[in-house]
Design an enzyme around this catalytic site. Structure first.
Site, PDB file in Angstrom:
ATOM      1  N   ARG A 295      35.302  35.864  44.305  1.00 49.79           N
ATOM      2  CA  ARG A 295      36.567  35.835  43.554  1.00 49.79           C
ATOM      3  C   ARG A 295      37.509  34.899  44.293  1.00 49.79           C
ATOM      4  O   ARG A 295      37.803  35.104  45.472  1.00 49.79           O
ATOM      5  CB  ARG A 295      37.178  37.240  43.477  1.00 49.79           C
TER       6      ARG A 295
ATOM      7  N   HIS B 250      36.544  34.742  33.899  1.00 53.12           N
ATOM      8  CA  HIS B 250      36.256  36.094  34.413  1.00 53.12           C
ATOM      9  C   HIS B 250      35.077  36.674  33.615  1.00 53.12           C
ATOM     10  O   HIS B 250      35.240  37.605  32.828  1.00 53.12           O
ATOM     11  CB  HIS B 250      37.506  36.971  34.274  1.00 53.12           C
TER      12      HIS B 250
ATOM     13  N   GLN C  10      34.212  40.517  33.395  1.00 49.38           N
ATOM     14  CA  GLN C  10      35.121  41.287  32.542  1.00 49.38           C
ATOM     15  C   GLN C  10      34.690  41.179  31.073  1.00 49.38           C
ATOM     16  O   GLN C  10      34.688  42.173  30.342  1.00 49.38           O
ATOM     17  CB  GLN C  10      36.554  40.770  32.714  1.00 49.38           C
TER      18      GLN C  10
ATOM     19  N   ASP D 275      46.622  40.851  28.290  1.00 50.92           N
ATOM     20  CA  ASP D 275      46.467  40.814  29.750  1.00 50.92           C
ATOM     21  C   ASP D 275      47.860  40.539  30.313  1.00 50.92           C
ATOM     22  O   ASP D 275      48.787  40.196  29.564  1.00 50.92           O
ATOM     23  CB  ASP D 275      45.473  39.692  30.121  1.00 50.92           C
TER      24      ASP D 275
ATOM     25  N   CYS E 212      42.141  44.374  30.436  1.00 47.42           N
ATOM     26  CA  CYS E 212      41.225  44.367  31.594  1.00 47.42           C
ATOM     27  C   CYS E 212      41.774  45.162  32.762  1.00 47.42           C
ATOM     28  O   CYS E 212      41.013  45.583  33.623  1.00 47.42           O
ATOM     29  CB  CYS E 212      40.928  42.938  32.006  1.00 47.42           C
TER      30      CYS E 212
ATOM     31  N   ARG F  17      32.739  48.209  33.492  1.00 52.69           N
ATOM     32  CA  ARG F  17      32.577  47.176  34.523  1.00 52.69           C
ATOM     33  C   ARG F  17      31.396  47.520  35.429  1.00 52.69           C
ATOM     34  O   ARG F  17      30.668  46.633  35.887  1.00 52.69           O
ATOM     35  CB  ARG F  17      33.863  47.027  35.356  1.00 52.69           C
TER      36      ARG F  17
HETATM   37  N1   CP Z   1      39.954  43.708  35.564  1.00 55.60           N
HETATM   38  C1   CP Z   1      39.807  43.338  36.857  1.00 55.60           C
HETATM   39  O1   CP Z   1      39.127  42.364  37.184  1.00 55.60           O
HETATM   40  O2   CP Z   1      40.445  44.145  37.744  1.00 55.60           O
HETATM   41  P1   CP Z   1      40.570  43.896  39.316  1.00 55.60           P
HETATM   42  O3   CP Z   1      41.465  42.704  39.512  1.00 55.60           O
HETATM   43  O4   CP Z   1      41.163  45.163  39.819  1.00 55.60           O
HETATM   44  O5   CP Z   1      39.205  43.635  39.872  1.00 55.60           O
HETATM   45  N1  NVA Z   2      44.594  37.345  34.431  1.00 55.03           N
HETATM   46  C1  NVA Z   2      44.636  38.287  35.524  1.00 55.03           C
HETATM   47  C2  NVA Z   2      43.443  39.190  35.469  1.00 55.03           C
HETATM   48  C3  NVA Z   2      43.340  40.200  36.571  1.00 55.03           C
HETATM   49  C4  NVA Z   2      42.083  41.010  36.485  1.00 55.03           C
HETATM   50  C5  NVA Z   2      44.674  37.516  36.845  1.00 55.03           C
HETATM   51  O1  NVA Z   2      43.981  36.511  36.972  1.00 55.03           O
HETATM   52  O2  NVA Z   2      45.428  37.930  37.734  1.00 55.03           O
END
Ligand code: CP
Ligand code: NVA
Length: 305
Positions: free
Chosen positions: A102, A129, A132, A224, A264, A292
């Site tokens: 990540r 992502h 997700q 989101d 998400c 997930r």
């Molecule tokens: N939805 C999601 O990816 O959550 P986190 O950022 O907590 O991993």
């Molecule tokens: N769009 C958000 C999603 C978090 C899971 C981010 O990138 O912070």
């Protein structure tokens, strides 16, 4: 055999997507059925952004499959002190069985995959992502049945989570509508390609401004956060731009009566969604979060065989 990666949903074709979702359903129905598939294997999880769901679901998935997750934060690897991505990929490939990463730039994840001889999984970048999106499709199928022909309305930012959901929904032949304020549209290349894939599978794509138009009669309403990780400096300007883009009860009432609400998470009640919607009867966000885990199990099995 070429190494499989999951850098974007475009690493899957429709058959692989449906097989993966079926495997996730099997993993959910009987978590013991898949034990042992990663026995004696290690998976490096390297995260340079915060995470609750992605980290705990992937770590748990590795353990359920009998493997051992090695979790590292930003500066714990020499990568954080300037060791080249290519050198990191070479070393990790000699020792571990997969890398889950990540980070910010999609290009970094792609560079890692170019040099790795083990699967690389994108656990969120600024642009995508994919993990997700797999959980999202599983959740829609669970609540509403066959994906093909269902309408998803995305309200808000044309962001990373949207890009992956759009690619996945397109492969599944869904109708995707997105309503964004000016300047916050999704990436036109990703949208253009997803629109082509959607029409090849019987779906469609519409880019709109008006949330009500996007939501009208929709089966799924999704949003989101307005400010994603790494965008903190733009918060004021984004909040101003997204005025009028909250998913509230009045907007939700314009979707199909059987519509579900998805997010998400993490959510900001009172910003992109009202508390009565996310905590209300149409919300499936806890199933979405649980899924997930099951889709991570299936994704690891798909990638590692
Ligand atoms: N939805 C999601 O990816 O959550 P986190 O950022 O907590 O991993
Ligand atoms: N769009 C958000 C999603 C978090 C899971 C981010 O990138 O912070």
């Amino acid at each position: 055999m070429t190494t499989r990666h999951l850098l974007t949903i475009n690493d899957l074709d429709a058959a692989a997507l449906h097989a993966l979702l079926a495997d996730a359903r099997a993993a959910k129905a009987d978590p013991t059925a898949l034990y042992g598939a990663l026995a004696g294997r290690t998976v490096l999880l390297h995260f340079t952004k915060a995470s609750t769901r992605t980290r705990i679901s992937i770590e748990t998935a590795v353990v359920r499959l009998g493997g051992h997750p090695i979790f590292t934060r930003g500066d714990e690897l020499q990568l954080g002190r300037g060791e080249p991505i290519a050198d990191t990929a070479n070393v990790v490939s000699r020792i571990c069985d997969a890398i889950v990463i990540r980070t910010f730039a999609q290009a970094d994840v792609e560079e890692l995959a170019r040099h790795a001889t083990i699967p690389v999984v994108n656990a969120l970048t600024d642009e995508h992502h994919p993990l997700q999106a797999l959980a999202d499709l599983m959740t829609i199928e669970e609540h509403l049945g066959a994906l093909q022909g269902k309408t998803i309305a995305w309200i808000g930012d044309g962001n990373n989570v949207f890009h992956s959901l759009a690619q996945a929904a397109a492969l599944a032949g869904m109708h995707v509508r997105i309503a964004t304020p000016e300047g916050y549209e999704a990436n036109p290349e990703i949208v253009g390609a997803a629109a082509t894939v959607a029409s090849a599978h019987g779906g469609s794509f519409s880019e709109l401004r008006d949330p009500a138009e996007a939501v009208a009669g929709a089966d799924v309403v999704v949003t989101d956060v307005f400010v994603s990780m790494g965008e903190e400096a733009q918060a004021d300007e984004k909040f101003a731009a997204f005025d009028g883009y909250q998913v509230d009860a009045a907007l939700m009432a314009q979707a199909a009566p059987t519509a579900i609400f998805m997010h998400c998470l993490p959510a900001h009640r009172g910003e992109e969604v009202s508390a009565d919607v996310i905590d209300g009867p149409q919300s499936v966000v806890w199933d979405e979060a649980e899924n997930r885990l099951h889709t991570s199990v299936a994704a690891l099995r798909y990638l590692l065989g």
